[in-house]
Design a protein around this motif. Structure first.
Motif, PDB file in Angstrom:
ATOM      1  N   ALA A  92       0.839  -1.206   0.000  1.00 54.19           N
ATOM      2  CA  ALA A  92       0.000   0.000   0.000  1.00 54.19           C
ATOM      3  C   ALA A  92       0.869   1.249   0.000  1.00 54.19           C
ATOM      4  O   ALA A  92       0.562   2.231  -0.696  1.00 54.19           O
ATOM      5  CB  ALA A  92      -0.932   0.000   1.207  1.00 54.19           C
ATOM      6  N   ILE A  93       1.966   1.234   0.749  1.00 54.07           N
ATOM      7  CA  ILE A  93       2.891   2.370   0.767  1.00 54.07           C
ATOM      8  C   ILE A  93       3.506   2.556  -0.611  1.00 54.07           C
ATOM      9  O   ILE A  93       3.574   3.670  -1.136  1.00 54.07           O
ATOM     10  CB  ILE A  93       3.988   2.173   1.840  1.00 54.07           C
ATOM     11  N   GLU A  94       3.926   1.456  -1.227  1.00 52.21           N
ATOM     12  CA  GLU A  94       4.523   1.522  -2.561  1.00 52.21           C
ATOM     13  C   GLU A  94       3.524   2.055  -3.593  1.00 52.21           C
ATOM     14  O   GLU A  94       3.866   2.894  -4.422  1.00 52.21           O
ATOM     15  CB  GLU A  94       5.015   0.131  -2.967  1.00 52.21           C
ATOM     16  N   ALA A  95       2.290   1.600  -3.518  1.00 53.31           N
ATOM     17  CA  ALA A  95       1.255   2.069  -4.453  1.00 53.31           C
ATOM     18  C   ALA A  95       0.991   3.564  -4.257  1.00 53.31           C
ATOM     19  O   ALA A  95       0.827   4.307  -5.235  1.00 53.31           O
ATOM     20  CB  ALA A  95      -0.033   1.274  -4.260  1.00 53.31           C
ATOM     21  N   ALA A  96       0.955   4.018  -3.015  1.00 58.56           N
ATOM     22  CA  ALA A  96       0.733   5.440  -2.740  1.00 58.56           C
ATOM     23  C   ALA A  96       1.905   6.279  -3.241  1.00 58.56           C
ATOM     24  O   ALA A  96       1.717   7.390  -3.740  1.00 58.56           O
ATOM     25  CB  ALA A  96       0.515   5.653  -1.248  1.00 58.56           C
ATOM     26  N   GLN A  97       3.120   5.744  -3.141  1.00 59.93           N
ATOM     27  CA  GLN A  97       4.293   6.460  -3.659  1.00 59.93           C
ATOM     28  C   GLN A  97       4.217   6.589  -5.174  1.00 59.93           C
ATOM     29  O   GLN A  97       4.495   7.659  -5.717  1.00 59.93           O
ATOM     30  CB  GLN A  97       5.585   5.738  -3.264  1.00 59.93           C
ATOM     31  N   LYS A  98       3.831   5.511  -5.842  1.00 60.71           N
ATOM     32  CA  LYS A  98       3.708   5.552  -7.301  1.00 60.71           C
ATOM     33  C   LYS A  98       2.622   6.517  -7.744  1.00 60.71           C
ATOM     34  O   LYS A  98       2.737   7.151  -8.782  1.00 60.71           O
ATOM     35  CB  LYS A  98       3.414   4.156  -7.849  1.00 60.71           C
ATOM     36  N   ALA A  99       1.565   6.635  -6.950  1.00 60.12           N
ATOM     37  CA  ALA A  99       0.462   7.542  -7.269  1.00 60.12           C
ATOM     38  C   ALA A  99       0.748   8.970  -6.796  1.00 60.12           C
ATOM     39  O   ALA A  99      -0.089   9.849  -6.966  1.00 60.12           O
ATOM     40  CB  ALA A  99      -0.824   7.035  -6.629  1.00 60.12           C
ATOM     41  N   ASP A 100       1.932   9.185  -6.225  1.00 57.80           N
ATOM     42  CA  ASP A 100       2.352  10.501  -5.747  1.00 57.80           C
ATOM     43  C   ASP A 100       1.393  11.060  -4.692  1.00 57.80           C
ATOM     44  O   ASP A 100       1.051  12.232  -4.693  1.00 57.80           O
ATOM     45  CB  ASP A 100       2.516  11.474  -6.910  1.00 57.80           C
ATOM     46  N   GLU A 101       0.964  10.177  -3.776  1.00 56.93           N
ATOM     47  CA  GLU A 101       0.082  10.578  -2.676  1.00 56.93           C
ATOM     48  C   GLU A 101       0.933  10.722  -1.409  1.00 56.93           C
ATOM     49  O   GLU A 101       0.934   9.867  -0.535  1.00 56.93           O
ATOM     50  CB  GLU A 101      -1.016   9.541  -2.461  1.00 56.93           C
ATOM     51  N   THR A 102       1.656  11.834  -1.333  1.00 60.98           N
ATOM     52  CA  THR A 102       2.624  12.057  -0.263  1.00 60.98           C
ATOM     53  C   THR A 102       2.001  11.978   1.120  1.00 60.98           C
ATOM     54  O   THR A 102       2.561  11.369   2.024  1.00 60.98           O
ATOM     55  CB  THR A 102       3.295  13.432  -0.443  1.00 60.98           C
ATOM     56  N   ARG A 103       0.856  12.583   1.291  1.00 66.48           N
ATOM     57  CA  ARG A 103       0.215  12.578   2.613  1.00 66.48           C
ATOM     58  C   ARG A 103      -0.184  11.169   3.029  1.00 66.48           C
ATOM     59  O   ARG A 103      -0.029  10.788   4.187  1.00 66.48           O
ATOM     60  CB  ARG A 103      -0.999  13.490   2.616  1.00 66.48           C
ATOM     61  N   LEU A 104      -0.696  10.397   2.094  1.00 64.07           N
ATOM     62  CA  LEU A 104      -1.079   9.021   2.403  1.00 64.07           C
ATOM     63  C   LEU A 104       0.151   8.185   2.739  1.00 64.07           C
ATOM     64  O   LEU A 104       0.123   7.379   3.670  1.00 64.07           O
ATOM     65  CB  LEU A 104      -1.861   8.396   1.245  1.00 64.07           C
ATOM     66  N   VAL A 105       1.252   8.390   2.008  1.00 61.73           N
ATOM     67  CA  VAL A 105       2.492   7.659   2.294  1.00 61.73           C
ATOM     68  C   VAL A 105       2.938   7.939   3.723  1.00 61.73           C
ATOM     69  O   VAL A 105       3.277   7.022   4.475  1.00 61.73           O
ATOM     70  CB  VAL A 105       3.609   8.046   1.291  1.00 61.73           C
ATOM     71  N   ARG A 106       2.925   9.205   4.117  1.00 58.93           N
ATOM     72  CA  ARG A 106       3.337   9.594   5.465  1.00 58.93           C
ATOM     73  C   ARG A 106       2.461   8.903   6.512  1.00 58.93           C
ATOM     74  O   ARG A 106       2.949   8.377   7.503  1.00 58.93           O
ATOM     75  CB  ARG A 106       3.252  11.106   5.610  1.00 58.93           C
ATOM     76  N   ARG A 107       1.167   8.884   6.276  1.00 56.06           N
ATOM     77  CA  ARG A 107       0.240   8.288   7.235  1.00 56.06           C
ATOM     78  C   ARG A 107       0.417   6.771   7.316  1.00 56.06           C
ATOM     79  O   ARG A 107       0.344   6.184   8.393  1.00 56.06           O
ATOM     80  CB  ARG A 107      -1.189   8.655   6.871  1.00 56.06           C
ATOM     81  N   LEU A 108       0.649   6.139   6.165  1.00 57.73           N
ATOM     82  CA  LEU A 108       0.866   4.693   6.160  1.00 57.73           C
ATOM     83  C   LEU A 108       2.183   4.327   6.842  1.00 57.73           C
ATOM     84  O   LEU A 108       2.265   3.305   7.529  1.00 57.73           O
ATOM     85  CB  LEU A 108       0.827   4.152   4.726  1.00 57.73           C
TER      86      LEU A 108
END
Length: 85
Positions: free
Chosen positions: A12-28
């Motif tokens: 999920a972290i990797e997918a959020a990084q690929k989608a450029d969802e910085t806030r979600l990456v931080r939260r995950l």
């Protein structure tokens, strides 16, 4: 609450990084730190250097998993002008 295994959380972290969802990456990443045994405060400090809403993030995770952590924007203040104006 563990909605995902550690492997699924990494995905999920990797997918959020690929989608450029910085806030979600931080939260995950915060949740991953909790999985690894950190307290809420320790996990928050590992993610960012400033005060963050760790209690709200943990609650959002417990209530809704990954989708609960996604940032939501209310759309802002309604316009004062009508579309015709």
């Amino acid at each position: 609450m563990r909605h995902l295994s550690e492997k699924e959380l990494d995905q999920a972290i990797e997918a959020a990084q690929k989608a450029d969802e910085t806030r979600l990456v931080r939260r995950l990443c915060f949740i991953k730190n909790l999985y690894q045994g950190d307290t809420r405060e320790q996990a928050g400090r590992r993610v960012v250097d400033r005060e963050i809403p760790t209690r709200r993030w943990e609650s959002a995770w417990n209530d809704g998993g990954v989708e609960g952590l996604r940032p939501r924007f209310g759309g802002g203040r309604p316009p004062k002008l009508t579309p015709q104006q």
